[in-house]
Design an enzyme around this catalytic site. Sequence first.
Site, PDB file in Angstrom:
ATOM      1  N   ASP A  37     -85.752  62.697  62.271  1.00  0.00           N
ATOM      2  CA  ASP A  37     -84.634  61.884  61.815  1.00  0.00           C
ATOM      3  C   ASP A  37     -84.812  60.414  62.174  1.00  0.00           C
ATOM      4  O   ASP A  37     -85.605  60.057  63.060  1.00  0.00           O
ATOM      5  CB  ASP A  37     -83.325  62.388  62.439  1.00  0.00           C
ATOM      6  CG  ASP A  37     -82.794  63.633  61.761  1.00  0.00           C
ATOM      7  OD1 ASP A  37     -83.299  63.974  60.679  1.00  0.00           O
ATOM      8  OD2 ASP A  37     -81.875  64.264  62.313  1.00  0.00           O
ATOM      9  N   LYS A  59     -81.594  59.737  57.533  1.00  0.00           N
ATOM     10  CA  LYS A  59     -80.486  59.272  56.705  1.00  0.00           C
ATOM     11  C   LYS A  59     -79.865  58.044  57.360  1.00  0.00           C
ATOM     12  O   LYS A  59     -79.916  57.873  58.573  1.00  0.00           O
ATOM     13  CB  LYS A  59     -79.412  60.359  56.556  1.00  0.00           C
ATOM     14  CG  LYS A  59     -79.900  61.679  55.965  1.00  0.00           C
ATOM     15  CD  LYS A  59     -78.728  62.658  55.862  1.00  0.00           C
ATOM     16  CE  LYS A  59     -79.181  64.012  55.317  1.00  0.00           C
ATOM     17  NZ  LYS A  59     -79.939  64.775  56.330  1.00  0.00           N
ATOM     18  N   MET A 173     -71.058  58.253  64.872  1.00  0.00           N
ATOM     19  CA  MET A 173     -71.233  57.754  63.493  1.00  0.00           C
ATOM     20  C   MET A 173     -69.975  57.043  62.997  1.00  0.00           C
ATOM     21  O   MET A 173     -69.562  57.206  61.858  1.00  0.00           O
ATOM     22  CB  MET A 173     -71.598  58.910  62.548  1.00  0.00           C
ATOM     23  CG  MET A 173     -72.882  59.628  62.930  1.00  0.00           C
ATOM     24  SD  MET A 173     -73.214  61.111  61.946  1.00  0.00           S
ATOM     25  CE  MET A 173     -72.006  62.251  62.635  1.00  0.00           C
TER      26      MET A 173
END
Length: 263
Positions: A37, A59, A173
């Site tokens: 990631d 991402k 996030m």
Amino acid sequence: MKNLGRVFLVGAGPGDPELLTLKAVRMLRGAEAIVYDRLVSKEVLELVPSAARMIPVGKAPKSHPVPQERINEILVELAREGLSVVRLKGGDPSIFGRGCEEAQALNAAGIPVEIAPGITAAQGAAASTGVPLTHRGVASSVRYVTGHCRSDMPLDLDWSGMADPQTTLVVYMGAANIGEISTRLIGQGMLASMPAMAIANATTPREERFISHLDEIANVATEAEIEGPVLFIIGYVVSLYRTLPADVLAQYAVEPVLERVHV
């Protein structure tokens, strides 16, 4: 026909390679392919065998170049080549890491899966900053929430429950939505003056700390133009920042650390 390989879902922790578990290190050293990631630190990636095949699938907010369904397919394809595959994920695979979805896809394909948990970002940030997640007489519980919903849908959180002043709230996030989160919490009765902290790149040499209040933390984070993964800690425990003895903090602190304190 080749023998099936095996997939290891490995938590890379918050960034400091010394926070990896022994199991995670063993799995990394034996890997023939690494599917990793964006949030995996460069320090952790330096531990990967030089001969391993490296496959980035990271991402970013509103940018998913490799959809989750394709990631699942990649893991199955590599295992069917007979490879030992490490799916390397920042933090812990089971905390906002979609590790269960990948394990389900692998199980459905008959691929053996083993999981190595990782230290989640909240724990790493607590260790490096000295801000505890719970503290007797200050916070009796801690709650992890995501500040980013699936497919960029509107936030649908338990706002009244999250506004409990005896609970430390950790927002993962949340950089894009911390303003809305702060406003909603204040609307549910949380004090605008509640201490809040934003931690970027926790436990790495790039760590930054921003201390403010709930009603200002969004502005502070925006003006700072923070780069890298950001974690928000909201609660009275933030008022304990810098109260631990220096020798205790020195066990975890990664230098240099940039601090921007706003109160």
